[in-house]
Design an enzyme around this catalytic site. Structure first.
Site, PDB file in Angstrom:
ATOM      1  CG  HIS A 151     -27.611  -6.649  11.677  1.00 28.02           C
ATOM      2  ND1 HIS A 151     -27.275  -7.079  12.772  1.00 28.02           N
ATOM      3  CD2 HIS A 151     -28.405  -7.450  11.303  1.00 28.02           C
ATOM      4  CE1 HIS A 151     -27.811  -8.178  13.287  1.00 28.02           C
ATOM      5  NE2 HIS A 151     -28.732  -8.549  12.215  1.00 28.02           N
ATOM      6  CD  GLU A 181     -51.545   3.931  32.245  1.00 26.61           C
ATOM      7  OE1 GLU A 181     -50.786   3.721  32.960  1.00 26.61           O
ATOM      8  OE2 GLU A 181     -52.671   4.419  32.468  1.00 26.61           O
ATOM      9  CG  ASP A 183     -29.875  -8.367   7.792  1.00 29.31           C
ATOM     10  OD1 ASP A 183     -29.008  -7.591   7.608  1.00 29.31           O
ATOM     11  OD2 ASP A 183     -30.477  -8.446   9.076  1.00 29.31           O
ATOM     12  CB  SER A 240     -34.198   3.244   7.642  1.00 27.97           C
ATOM     13  OG  SER A 240     -33.880   3.957   8.854  1.00 27.97           O
TER      14      SER A 240
END
Length: 338
Positions: free
Chosen positions: A113, A236, A89, A33
């Protein structure tokens, strides 16, 4: 320059000099990613990039298709001035051990990170700069924003400045990613790691999911249909989060009905009460003192038995089956599958 209204420095294009990285080679370890977005954005900004992947990695063909060089992690790191560690990680310590011989004093070890540096799972050599540029978005959006001439906010931290140039270089790297177009927020490895873990556990991933599932179970146990419980407690949620994302809590309150606002303002604090706050304090303490990090490291060493058990429990929960049936009715479900 930085905005005096903020409590921490925030940097923009005019604050960064990309020449700090234009004459350097960046090794991007990993092509997932974040890795694919960093590598492509850097290359499009004129930076010499090499991607480090295992010889049997299925991503090697994608790297070549994107017009980038690919080497093993050890070879890539040995020929680079900046080594950007963008693998998960859990595998970073092993990857670092494989590339450490090629990282020399004066080089930079960079992360997105702070987990492994903060909890001492990786201990870089003396004389090596240790920095972090952490875009606050998934990689595909980082890439999309760059190609659209838009920005992606990011965090910047310097754990070690052995050369005296670590901050300027990290800011230049952020500019090459397109992040200074939006704003780069200064932080520390400790602050980024601890706030990130706490936010994931207590609110973003753990807290919200448990709140949704508990609300769903409460309605179903009271005799209401699973479909109605799903719509009211999960479906919702996106509407509410989108409103808050765009304009804060007041934008959400201004957009919902007065009935919803009154009920939320009066009942919400009864649900998320001082007991929840005490539990959050305990969760934060476990992050701060390393308890969570130790437990997660040991869980991985044991083959992830608890992790797999929790995942299986969520996969088998009724809300997942009900949601799958309902989502199949929505027009966007077909569009997403194309």
């Amino acid at each position: 320059m930085t905005d005096d209204e903020f409590t921490t420095p925030i940097y923009h294009d005019e604050d960064a000099d990309v020449s700090h990285v234009t004459d350097k080679t960046v090794a991007v370890l990993g092509y997932g990613s974040q890795g694919h977005a960093h590598a492509q954005n850097l290359a499009d900004s004129g930076i010499d990039v090499v991607v480090g992947l295992r010889e049997d990695s299925s991503s090697r063909s994608a790297v070549r298709s994107d017009g980038l060089r690919v080497e093993t992690p050890a070879v890539a790191a040995a020929g680079a001035d900046i080594v950007s560690v963008l693998v998960p990680d859990t595998v970073q310590p092993a990857v670092y051990e494989s590339v450490a011989p090629g990282i020399e004093p004066g080089d930079t070890l960079q992360f997105a990170h702070g987990f492994n540096i903060h909890y001492n799972q990786i201990q870089p050599k003396e004389g090596v700069d240790v920095t972090m540029i952490a875009p606050k978005t998934p990689g595909h959006l980082l890439r999309r924003n760059y190609t659209n001439d838009e920005g992606t906010p990011a965090l910047l931290a310097v754990e070690r400045d052995a050369t005296g140039e670590a901050h300027g270089e990290a800011l230049a790297y952020a500019k090459a990613l397109g992040c200074t177009r939006a704003g780069v927020v200064e932080t520390t490895f400790r602050e980024e790691t601890e706030t990130d873990l706490f936010g994931e556990q207590a609110v973003l991933c753990g807290g919200i999911v448990e709140l949704i599932v508990t609300g769903y179970e409460t309605l179903v146990d009271a005799g209401y249909s699973p479909e109605m419980a799903y719509f009211e407690c999960l479906n919702e949620m996106k509407l509410i989060v989108d409103l808050m994302y765009e304009g804060g809590a007041m934008e959400m309150w201004n957009s919902v009905s007065d009935t919803a606002e009154y009920g939320g303002l009066t009942v919400g604090p009864e649900i998320i009460d001082e007991g929840v706050r005490e539990n959050m304090d305990e969760a934060l303490a476990d992050v701060q003192d390393g308890t969570f990090a130790r437990d997660w490291i040991l869980e991985n060493q044991a083959g992830r038995p608890e992790y797999d058990q929790y995942r299986t429990g969520m996969q088998e929960h009724e809300i997942e089956a009900v949601g799958a049936r309902l989502r199949a009715l929505f027009a966007w479900a077909d569009a997403g599958a194309e």
